[in-house]
Scaffold this motif. Sequence first.
Motif, short mmCIF file in Angstrom:
data_model
loop_
_atom_site.label_atom_id
_atom_site.label_comp_id
_atom_site.label_asym_id
_atom_site.label_seq_id
_atom_site.Cartn_x
_atom_site.Cartn_y
_atom_site.Cartn_z
N VAL A 115 0.83 -1.20 0.00
CA VAL A 115 0.00 0.00 0.00
C VAL A 115 0.87 1.26 0.00
O VAL A 115 0.57 2.23 -0.71
N GLN A 116 1.95 1.23 0.77
CA GLN A 116 2.86 2.38 0.81
C GLN A 116 3.49 2.63 -0.57
O GLN A 116 3.61 3.78 -1.01
N LEU A 117 3.90 1.56 -1.24
CA LEU A 117 4.46 1.68 -2.58
C LEU A 117 3.42 2.21 -3.56
O LEU A 117 3.71 3.10 -4.40
N TYR A 118 2.19 1.70 -3.46
CA TYR A 118 1.10 2.15 -4.33
C TYR A 118 0.84 3.65 -4.13
O TYR A 118 0.69 4.40 -5.11
N ASN A 119 0.79 4.08 -2.87
CA ASN A 119 0.55 5.50 -2.58
C ASN A 119 1.65 6.39 -3.13
O ASN A 119 1.39 7.49 -3.64
N SER A 120 2.91 5.94 -3.01
CA SER A 120 4.03 6.76 -3.49
C SER A 120 4.07 6.83 -5.01
O SER A 120 4.44 7.86 -5.58
N LEU A 121 3.67 5.73 -5.68
CA LEU A 121 3.70 5.71 -7.14
C LEU A 121 2.57 6.53 -7.76
O LEU A 121 2.77 7.21 -8.77
N PHE A 122 1.41 6.46 -7.15
CA PHE A 122 0.22 7.09 -7.74
C PHE A 122 -0.28 8.29 -6.94
O PHE A 122 -1.38 8.78 -7.19
N GLN A 123 0.54 8.75 -5.99
CA GLN A 123 0.20 9.94 -5.19
C GLN A 123 -1.18 9.81 -4.53
O GLN A 123 -2.01 10.72 -4.57
N LYS A 124 -1.41 8.65 -3.95
CA LYS A 124 -2.66 8.38 -3.26
C LYS A 124 -2.45 8.40 -1.75
O LYS A 124 -1.32 8.47 -1.26
N ASN A 125 -3.54 8.34 -1.02
CA ASN A 125 -3.47 8.30 0.44
C ASN A 125 -4.33 7.16 0.97
O ASN A 125 -5.13 7.31 1.88
N TYR A 126 -4.15 5.99 0.35
CA TYR A 126 -4.96 4.81 0.70
C TYR A 126 -4.49 4.22 2.02
O TYR A 126 -3.29 4.10 2.27
N THR A 127 -5.42 3.90 2.90
CA THR A 127 -5.08 3.30 4.20
C THR A 127 -5.68 1.90 4.28
O THR A 127 -6.65 1.58 3.59
N LEU A 128 -5.08 1.09 5.14
CA LEU A 128 -5.49 -0.31 5.23
C LEU A 128 -5.31 -0.79 6.66
O LEU A 128 -4.31 -0.49 7.32
N PHE A 129 -6.32 -1.53 7.14
CA PHE A 129 -6.21 -2.17 8.45
C PHE A 129 -5.74 -3.60 8.24
O PHE A 129 -6.33 -4.36 7.48
N VAL A 130 -4.65 -3.96 8.92
CA VAL A 130 -4.08 -5.30 8.79
C VAL A 130 -3.99 -5.93 10.17
O VAL A 130 -3.54 -5.30 11.13
#
Length: 447
Positions: A115-130
Amino acid sequence: MNTLHLRRRKKDKMYYVRQFSRIFMGILFILSGYVKAVDPYGFSLKIDEYFVSFGMDFMTPLSMFFSIAAITAEFMIGIALLFSIQMRITSWLLFLFMSFFLVLTFWLAYALDIVQLYNSLFQKNYTLFVVTDCGCFGDFITLTNKETFYKNVFFMIFTLVIFAQNKKYKIHNLMYITQWGPLLLGLIFVLFMQIYCLRHEPWHDFRPWFKGNFIAAETYSEAPELDYIFIYKHKDNNTSLELTTEDLINISDDSVQCNDFENNYIYSDRKEKIIKKGIDAVLSDFSLTDINNNTDYKEDIISQAGFHFILIIRDTKKANLKRFDDIMEFANKCLQNNIPFIAVTGSTPNEIQDFKLKHNILFPIYFSDETPLKTAIRNNPGLILLKDGYVMDKWSYVDIPNYNKFHSLTPKYNSKLNTYKAKKPPILPNGINLDSINYPKNNNSNE
């Protein structure tokens, strides 16, 4: 002749690898199933977390069903492996079981990184509960998500050996007693264990509230001692001067120094300084809060001398009240004999008040978050006996004794307490020995 000899040696080596893998994974699955089977409610809470993390909240009513089914399946696979029962079928079940959890634990280990990689690549702020602990060994062993994944990679090696060699194991007819006998006994045992531990309390308690634990140390906290540093700047050269509260008092007491200070310095800023670090409670989310004045009394209550009871009703609306009249009779007997008796619940203030009026409750009811109450005791309601900060006994609502039985057991409890104190002295995290505080009370106590 040499070629035949080498083939036999290779065959013999693989035989031992194959048998070791079977026995190792069998013992592992039995152990893993057992430590969860003694607390199926606890594993159902973990399954709740999985459902929530995957956005499947609608499945949470089925958590207990999946808990019992998964524990039973794991235990039975272990039995089948250990006794080499129908290895072709068992190897497939083992492979599917381990493959599922290998994928699941990979996701738990690396989901946040993905998720962190996805956010950095696409300038997103997606959060996830794990989920932070897979619950593979219940509360017996807690591993990080990455440790769990690497553990499953290691175990997968033995799984692949068993799967690849499944035709090399002896095949027996399922009608043989060596086949169905262990399966039947294993099934009866694992189901009985789960039902018993659901109705009563787990017969092996791996949580902090286990019998003999000095729980006062786990619930003790202490706020840090702070002082303020006041920053002043010189009016002419702009140099900074840092002063404590004591420094300012000393300056104000000296009229000459105070006058010079006021003429040459102006206030700039203020910052906190930790004089003494605080102590964070291990069970920081557990409280005994008086809803009338919003004060937490857990340290005073849990560390007090003599026998005292805490009745845990995590939800007054969902509590099983079939034997609540017996509980009330026991509580009133305790109060008549000067043995403190309180309750704690996660219900709202209005629900607490209604509950007290409905059942004519004379003892105080405190508030705590519901999650730590589930950790303390699995049943709703359940009772905990403490003395001098130690957990002495625990009961499900179906097992709560009458007062006479409890009174007859007090010599046994006192003997156990001496053993507990010898193993773990009653010393709080701040270094204070509770015996030095409670000794006079203990001298005068007949209980």
